[in-house]
Design a protein around this motif. Structure first.
Motif, short mmCIF file in Angstrom:
data_model
loop_
_atom_site.label_atom_id
_atom_site.label_comp_id
_atom_site.label_asym_id
_atom_site.label_seq_id
_atom_site.Cartn_x
_atom_site.Cartn_y
_atom_site.Cartn_z
N ASP A 193 -0.18 10.08 -8.26
CA ASP A 193 1.11 10.44 -7.68
C ASP A 193 0.91 11.19 -6.36
N GLU A 194 2.02 11.73 -5.83
CA GLU A 194 1.94 12.40 -4.53
C GLU A 194 1.05 13.64 -4.57
N GLN B 94 6.00 -5.92 -7.82
CA GLN B 94 6.82 -5.06 -6.98
C GLN B 94 6.66 -3.58 -7.29
N ASP B 95 6.44 -3.26 -8.56
CA ASP B 95 6.35 -1.84 -8.92
C ASP B 95 5.06 -1.19 -8.45
N GLU C 10 4.54 0.40 -3.98
CA GLU C 10 4.75 1.76 -3.47
C GLU C 10 3.46 2.57 -3.43
N TYR C 11 2.42 2.13 -4.18
CA TYR C 11 1.16 2.85 -4.21
C TYR C 11 0.16 2.32 -3.18
#
Length: 377
Positions: A275-276, A371-372, A375-376
């Motif tokens: 994660d971020e 698609q999911d 974002e990574y």
């Protein structure tokens, strides 16, 4: 399903690798040979069989710029194969091993390669122009058991290893006359064979391992169904461990700085993401569109469900709702033991990769349809 093509080449595949233009695949069909197939008129045809080893070929790698194949085997030998006209010509590499050679990888600059062995050593091999042969320098003293995998840092000098003694280590492989100090950074100040770091995170055998594209993160897996992520490699590294309730992994691959694909005994690639904040966790199985219902409980420590792994059969009855990783009709039907990126030189993000396993299949996966995961990237 992310698998775009499945190819049945043999009854069992030990390892595989692709040519620089990705039109040809070389693999070991669990014997002492290497078979090379090329896609001709939409059909895979066998064009070469490399026969020089006496026992099972345990590792293979194909250099991108020089178009050379290196192989290692349980017969304790290594060969560098060069293509001359239509034939592949082998050159023996002097390893001086008294146990099986287990794994091999070209360095990023392809001026040397590393061989892990059952002799508790790592051979760093390079070409000696004066004598016209391949020789090796050996890292001997640190490993307490077989070296199961090797991984080169992007700087071409640092080398990470895993071993069945449960430890992950990072060494300097700087060789005078082969490496240049101005291009190696601070790691070139270390002598050949000097240990930069040792990690005792796993209390079981340690297997496949890779560096992130930037070289800032190192990931490796243990036979205890855990995966480890190491940042700030050096005297004071920071590490995270992620436990999962499925069968152990055998190999890993960084897709980007924030995504890792793990493959192993569950026959289904697993996706791990950061994660971020840089915290790693299990995301989902690649063959599943839906995230596993238990994925939210995966974390950086042992969970209750992981403990139940030891007390019941993986597919036995249970009061917990757990989606099985090996769904019927999955691309692979047996242990996945090798994962290879499919990318162009200089790419930092991998959207396509291939896997091979004990079922004799080579499967090509495409993440652009997932698609999911975008974002990574």
């Amino acid at each position: 399903m992310a698998a775009v093509s499945v190819h049945q080449f043999a009854q069992c595949i030990t390892c595989h690798v692709w040519s620089p233009d990705e039109s040809t695949v070389a693999f070991c069909p669990n014997n002492n040979e290497v078979h090379i197939y090329k896609l001709l008129e939409e059909k895979w045809e066998k064009i070469h069989v490399l026969q020089k080893h006496d026992q099972i070929v345990s590792g293979i790698d194909w250099s991108r710029s020089s178009n050379r194949i290196v192989t290692v085997s349980h017969d304790r030998n290594s060969y560098v194969w060069s293509q001359e006209m239509t034939q592949w010509v082998p050159t023996l590499v002097i390893l001086r091993l008294n146990r099986a050679a287990l794994c091999v990888h070209w360095s990023p600059k392809e001026n040397k390669f590393a061989v892990g062995s059952g002799a508790k050593t790592v051979c760093i091999c390079y070409y000696e122009q004066e004598n016209n042969w391949w020789v090796s320098k050996v890292i001997r003293k640190r490993h307490e058991s077989s070296v199961t995998s090797v991984a080169w840092h992007p700087n071409n000098t640092l080398l990470a290893t895993t071993s069945t003694d449960g430890k992950c280590r990072v060494f300097s492989t700087f060789i005078k006359g082969v490496d240049t100090r101005d291009s190696s950074g601070s790691s070139s100040d270390s002598k050949f064979g000097e240990q930069i770091m040792q990690l005792d995170l796993s209390f079981s055998w340690a297997f496949g391992m890779k560096w992130s594209p930037s070289g800032n993160t190192l990931a490796y897996v243990g036979h205890n169904s855990m995966i480890y992520f190491v940042d700030e490699v050096g005297p004071s590294p920071s590490a995270q461990s992620v436990a999962f309730h499925d069968l152990p992994l055998r190999d890993v691959l960084f897709i980007s700085e924030r995504i890792v694909i793990g493959v192993g005994f569950d026959c289904n690639p697993m996706v791990f993401a950061a994660d971020e904040r840089g915290l790693w966790s299990f995301l989902r199985y690649l063959d599943e569109r839906k995230t596993s219902s238990s994925s939210g409980k995966y974390g950086s420590q042992l969970s209750g469900k992981f403990g139940k792994f030891y007390g019941q059969s993986k597919y036995g009855s249970s009061s917990d709702t757990i989606e099985p990783s090996r769904a019927h009709g999955a691309a692979h039907e047996n242990c996945i033991n090798c994962i290879v990126p499919l990318k162009k030189a200089g790419d930092t993000v991998v959207t396509r990769f291939s896997t091979s396993g004990l079922d004799g299949k080579v499967v090509i996966w495409d993440l652009e349809t997932q698609q999911d995961l975008l974002e990574y990237f």
